[in-house]
Design a protein around this motif. Structure first.
Motif, mmCIF file in Angstrom:
data_model
loop_
_atom_site.group_PDB
_atom_site.id
_atom_site.type_symbol
_atom_site.label_atom_id
_atom_site.label_comp_id
_atom_site.label_asym_id
_atom_site.label_seq_id
_atom_site.Cartn_x
_atom_site.Cartn_y
_atom_site.Cartn_z
ATOM 1 N N THR A 4 0.840 -1.198 0.000
ATOM 2 C CA THR A 4 0.000 0.000 0.000
ATOM 3 C C THR A 4 0.872 1.244 0.000
ATOM 4 O O THR A 4 0.600 2.204 -0.735
ATOM 5 N N THR A 5 1.927 1.237 0.789
ATOM 6 C CA THR A 5 2.840 2.372 0.840
ATOM 7 C C THR A 5 3.518 2.583 -0.503
ATOM 8 O O THR A 5 3.654 3.709 -0.978
ATOM 9 N N GLU A 6 3.912 1.499 -1.155
ATOM 10 C CA GLU A 6 4.499 1.594 -2.492
ATOM 11 C C GLU A 6 3.533 2.246 -3.471
ATOM 12 O O GLU A 6 3.913 3.119 -4.244
ATOM 13 N N GLN A 7 2.295 1.800 -3.444
ATOM 14 C CA GLN A 7 1.294 2.337 -4.349
ATOM 15 C C GLN A 7 1.032 3.814 -4.069
ATOM 16 O O GLN A 7 0.877 4.607 -4.993
ATOM 17 N N MET A 8 0.971 4.180 -2.800
ATOM 18 C CA MET A 8 0.755 5.586 -2.437
ATOM 19 C C MET A 8 1.913 6.453 -2.915
ATOM 20 O O MET A 8 1.709 7.540 -3.456
ATOM 21 N N PHE A 29 6.155 6.792 2.685
ATOM 22 C CA PHE A 29 6.760 6.030 3.767
ATOM 23 C C PHE A 29 6.680 6.786 5.083
ATOM 24 O O PHE A 29 6.456 6.199 6.139
ATOM 25 N N GLY A 30 6.856 8.105 5.032
ATOM 26 C CA GLY A 30 6.728 8.918 6.240
ATOM 27 C C GLY A 30 5.318 8.871 6.800
ATOM 28 O O GLY A 30 5.116 8.734 8.011
ATOM 29 N N ALA A 31 4.320 8.980 5.913
ATOM 30 C CA ALA A 31 2.924 8.930 6.348
ATOM 31 C C ALA A 31 2.602 7.556 6.931
ATOM 32 O O ALA A 31 1.934 7.454 7.967
ATOM 33 N N MET A 32 3.072 6.497 6.292
ATOM 34 C CA MET A 32 2.804 5.146 6.787
ATOM 35 C C MET A 32 3.493 4.924 8.133
ATOM 36 O O MET A 32 2.921 4.292 9.027
ATOM 37 N N ALA A 33 4.701 5.452 8.315
ATOM 38 C CA ALA A 33 5.387 5.323 9.596
ATOM 39 C C ALA A 33 4.607 6.034 10.696
ATOM 40 O O ALA A 33 4.475 5.515 11.811
ATOM 41 N N ALA A 34 4.051 7.198 10.372
ATOM 42 C CA ALA A 34 3.259 7.938 11.360
ATOM 43 C C ALA A 34 2.002 7.156 11.732
ATOM 44 O O ALA A 34 1.646 7.053 12.916
ATOM 45 N N VAL A 35 1.339 6.583 10.746
ATOM 46 C CA VAL A 35 0.124 5.801 11.008
ATOM 47 C C VAL A 35 0.452 4.581 11.865
ATOM 48 O O VAL A 35 -0.249 4.282 12.835
ATOM 49 N N LEU A 36 1.528 3.889 11.538
ATOM 50 C CA LEU A 36 1.909 2.706 12.311
ATOM 51 C C LEU A 36 2.304 3.079 13.741
ATOM 52 O O LEU A 36 2.022 2.330 14.673
#
Length: 56
Positions: A4-8, A29-36
Motif C-alpha cells: 500500500t505504501t508503495e502504491q501511495m 513512507f513517512g505517512a505510513m510510519a506515522a500511522v503505524l
C-alpha cells in the motif's frame, strides 16, 4: 502495508520527474510510519483482556 505504501508513493510522485517520484515515496513512507506509530501507541493504551472470550 508495504505494498500500500508503495502504491501511495507511486501515485504521489507519478506526475513529476524522477526526483518527484522519489519525494512521493518518501512522503508515503513517512505517512505510513506515522500511522503505524499511532496504531502502536493506541494498542499499548488499550486495556488488556477486554472483549475476549469469557474464561471459566
Amino acid at each position: 502495508m508495504m505494498h500500500t505504501t508503495e502504491q501511495m508513493g507511486g501515485a504521489l510522485g507519478l506526475a513529476a520527474d524522477v526526483g518527484g517520484r522519489t519525494a512521493g515515496y518518501a512522503r508515503a513512507f513517512g505517512a505510513m510510519a506515522a500511522v503505524l506509530l499511532v496504531v502502536a501507541v493506541v494498542s499499548l493504551l488499550l486495556p488488556r483482556g477486554v472483549g475476549g472470550p469469557a474464561r471459566r
